[in-house]
Design a protein around this motif. Structure first.
Motif, PDB file in Angstrom:
ATOM      1  N   LEU A 126      81.142  25.002 -19.507  1.00 58.37           N
ATOM      2  CA  LEU A 126      82.575  25.118 -19.806  1.00 58.37           C
ATOM      3  C   LEU A 126      83.178  26.292 -19.040  1.00 58.37           C
ATOM      4  CD1 LEU A 126      84.939  23.917 -21.394  1.00 58.37           C
ATOM      5  CD2 LEU A 126      84.426  25.556 -23.213  1.00 58.37           C
ATOM      6  N   GLN A 127      84.137  25.983 -18.188  1.00 55.95           N
ATOM      7  CA  GLN A 127      84.748  26.991 -17.334  1.00 55.95           C
ATOM      8  C   GLN A 127      85.711  27.887 -18.102  1.00 55.95           C
ATOM      9  OE1 GLN A 127      86.556  25.011 -13.986  1.00 55.95           O
ATOM     10  NE2 GLN A 127      84.584  24.496 -13.091  1.00 55.95           N
ATOM     11  N   LEU A 128      85.954  29.050 -17.525  1.00 54.22           N
ATOM     12  CA  LEU A 128      86.948  29.961 -18.074  1.00 54.22           C
ATOM     13  C   LEU A 128      88.295  29.245 -18.107  1.00 54.22           C
ATOM     14  CD1 LEU A 128      87.171  32.901 -19.028  1.00 54.22           C
ATOM     15  CD2 LEU A 128      87.815  33.519 -16.701  1.00 54.22           C
ATOM     16  N   GLY A 129      88.987  29.310 -19.223  1.00 55.31           N
ATOM     17  CA  GLY A 129      90.247  28.590 -19.392  1.00 55.31           C
ATOM     18  C   GLY A 129      90.055  27.176 -19.898  1.00 55.31           C
ATOM     19  N   GLY A 130      88.800  26.725 -19.976  1.00 58.01           N
ATOM     20  CA  GLY A 130      88.502  25.381 -20.467  1.00 58.01           C
ATOM     21  C   GLY A 130      88.634  25.297 -21.980  1.00 58.01           C
ATOM     22  N   VAL A 131      88.582  24.070 -22.486  1.00 61.29           N
ATOM     23  CA  VAL A 131      88.771  23.848 -23.916  1.00 61.29           C
ATOM     24  C   VAL A 131      87.576  23.116 -24.523  1.00 61.29           C
ATOM     25  CG1 VAL A 131      91.286  23.838 -23.755  1.00 61.29           C
ATOM     26  CG2 VAL A 131      90.056  21.692 -23.556  1.00 61.29           C
ATOM     27  N   LEU A 132      87.326  23.409 -25.785  1.00 58.49           N
ATOM     28  CA  LEU A 132      86.309  22.735 -26.585  1.00 58.49           C
ATOM     29  C   LEU A 132      87.019  22.070 -27.755  1.00 58.49           C
ATOM     30  CD1 LEU A 132      83.409  22.118 -27.643  1.00 58.49           C
ATOM     31  CD2 LEU A 132      83.475  24.383 -28.744  1.00 58.49           C
ATOM     32  N   LEU A 133      86.873  20.753 -27.844  1.00 57.14           N
ATOM     33  CA  LEU A 133      87.412  20.003 -28.978  1.00 57.14           C
ATOM     34  C   LEU A 133      86.219  19.542 -29.797  1.00 57.14           C
ATOM     35  CD1 LEU A 133      89.796  18.669 -30.459  1.00 57.14           C
ATOM     36  CD2 LEU A 133      89.470  16.683 -28.973  1.00 57.14           C
ATOM     37  N   THR A 134      86.117  20.038 -31.030  1.00 61.09           N
ATOM     38  CA  THR A 134      84.940  19.757 -31.840  1.00 61.09           C
ATOM     39  C   THR A 134      85.295  19.745 -33.315  1.00 61.09           C
ATOM     40  OG1 THR A 134      82.624  20.370 -32.143  1.00 61.09           O
ATOM     41  CG2 THR A 134      84.215  22.183 -32.020  1.00 61.09           C
ATOM     42  N   ALA A 135      84.294  19.547 -34.134  1.00 57.29           N
ATOM     43  CA  ALA A 135      84.438  19.606 -35.586  1.00 57.29           C
ATOM     44  C   ALA A 135      83.295  20.462 -36.105  1.00 57.29           C
ATOM     45  CB  ALA A 135      84.386  18.209 -36.190  1.00 57.29           C
ATOM     46  N   LEU A 136      83.605  21.680 -36.500  1.00 58.14           N
ATOM     47  CA  LEU A 136      82.563  22.609 -36.936  1.00 58.14           C
ATOM     48  C   LEU A 136      82.632  22.942 -38.415  1.00 58.14           C
ATOM     49  CD1 LEU A 136      82.450  25.104 -33.934  1.00 58.14           C
ATOM     50  CD2 LEU A 136      80.974  23.145 -34.405  1.00 58.14           C
ATOM     51  N   GLY A 137      83.392  22.159 -39.165  1.00 52.71           N
ATOM     52  CA  GLY A 137      83.400  22.353 -40.605  1.00 52.71           C
ATOM     53  C   GLY A 137      82.075  21.869 -41.181  1.00 52.71           C
ATOM     54  N   ASN A 138      81.690  22.419 -42.333  1.00 51.49           N
ATOM     55  CA  ASN A 138      80.481  21.928 -42.973  1.00 51.49           C
ATOM     56  C   ASN A 138      80.678  20.482 -43.374  1.00 51.49           C
ATOM     57  OD1 ASN A 138      79.094  24.327 -42.707  1.00 51.49           O
ATOM     58  ND2 ASN A 138      79.768  25.102 -44.690  1.00 51.49           N
ATOM     59  N   HIS A 139      79.645  19.706 -43.194  1.00 53.92           N
ATOM     60  CA  HIS A 139      79.691  18.286 -43.522  1.00 53.92           C
ATOM     61  C   HIS A 139      78.839  18.036 -44.754  1.00 53.92           C
ATOM     62  CE1 HIS A 139      81.024  18.291 -39.387  1.00 53.92           C
ATOM     63  NE2 HIS A 139      81.433  17.066 -39.532  1.00 53.92           N
ATOM     64  N   PRO A 140      79.280  17.127 -45.603  1.00 55.90           N
ATOM     65  CA  PRO A 140      78.437  16.820 -46.758  1.00 55.90           C
ATOM     66  C   PRO A 140      77.130  16.194 -46.276  1.00 55.90           C
ATOM     67  CG  PRO A 140      80.243  15.250 -46.579  1.00 55.90           C
ATOM     68  CD  PRO A 140      80.481  16.307 -45.546  1.00 55.90           C
ATOM     69  N   LYS A 141      76.102  16.368 -47.073  1.00 58.85           N
ATOM     70  CA  LYS A 141      74.820  15.757 -46.734  1.00 58.85           C
ATOM     71  C   LYS A 141      75.005  14.246 -46.797  1.00 58.85           C
ATOM     72  CE  LYS A 141      70.384  16.208 -45.959  1.00 58.85           C
ATOM     73  NZ  LYS A 141      69.906  16.497 -44.655  1.00 58.85           N
ATOM     74  N   GLU A 142      74.848  13.597 -45.665  1.00 59.03           N
ATOM     75  CA  GLU A 142      74.974  12.147 -45.567  1.00 59.03           C
ATOM     76  C   GLU A 142      73.832  11.617 -44.732  1.00 59.03           C
ATOM     77  OE1 GLU A 142      78.751  11.100 -43.865  1.00 59.03           O
ATOM     78  OE2 GLU A 142      79.890  12.070 -45.440  1.00 59.03           O
TER      79      GLU A 142
END
Length: 183
Positions: A126-142
């Protein structure tokens, strides 16, 4: 105070800058599955900036949907697709420098060793100025959630010079403002 920008607005601003410099916007989708978000972002950028060149780098375990995606990507004018096979127990293929990483609904499915490999690729690509689109919230055990508590991943992201820009119901957008110190 400026209002937070959304993912499309942030990526199109990045695309404007790259297009002006005649650079290719590279989007990497880790755990792509059916890469709805990265495909939509690529099409949105191409619609708003007809001269923009976009490359989608799609990484996932090999499934029959890859042939469909290869056909579909060929139908999108101006968007090149590169595929990476992720093999369990094998090193991940080297990712080129990219402007955006999309990793939605994937980190909670990774065993610790797999997560460490993904973090190395993210840190290096990931370059400087680049973006990360993610989901880092805790997830229920599934079913298939082997790593539901992502607190350590959130800490690591902050250490990588990634700043939270906006948060949606199921996703966060980070911008890389600085590179981590060399080890």
């Amino acid at each position: 105070m400026a209002r937070p920008r959304g993912k499309v607005e942030t990526l199109t601003t990045l695309a404007e800058s790259l297009t002006a410099r005649r650079e290719v916007l590279r989007i990497f989708d880790y755990g792509a599955g059916v890469p709805q978000t990265s495909l939509c972002l690529a099409e949105e950028v191409r619609t708003k900036h007809p001269g923009a060149q976009v490359e989608l780098h799609l990484a996932d375990i090999r499934t029959p949907r890859r042939e469909f995606l290869a056909w579909y990507c060929a139908e999108i004018d101006g968007v090149a697709c590169v595929f990476y096979d992720i093999e369990v127990g094998a090193d991940m293929p080297t990712v080129p420098p990219v402007h955006a990483w999309v990793a939605l609904e994937v980190f909670e499915h990774l065993h610790p060793q797999q997560l460490e490999l993904a973090k190395v690729q993210l840190a290096n690509s990931l370059q400087l100025g680049g973006v990360l689109l993610t989901a880092l919230g805790n997830h229920p055990k599934e079913f298939f959630h082997v790593n539901p508590h992502l607190r350590t991943m959130r800490t690591w992201v902050a250490q990588q010079g990634l700043r939270l820009v906006t948060m949606g119901r199921n996703e966060e957008l980070y911008v890389r403002d600085s590179l981590p110190p060399a080890i």
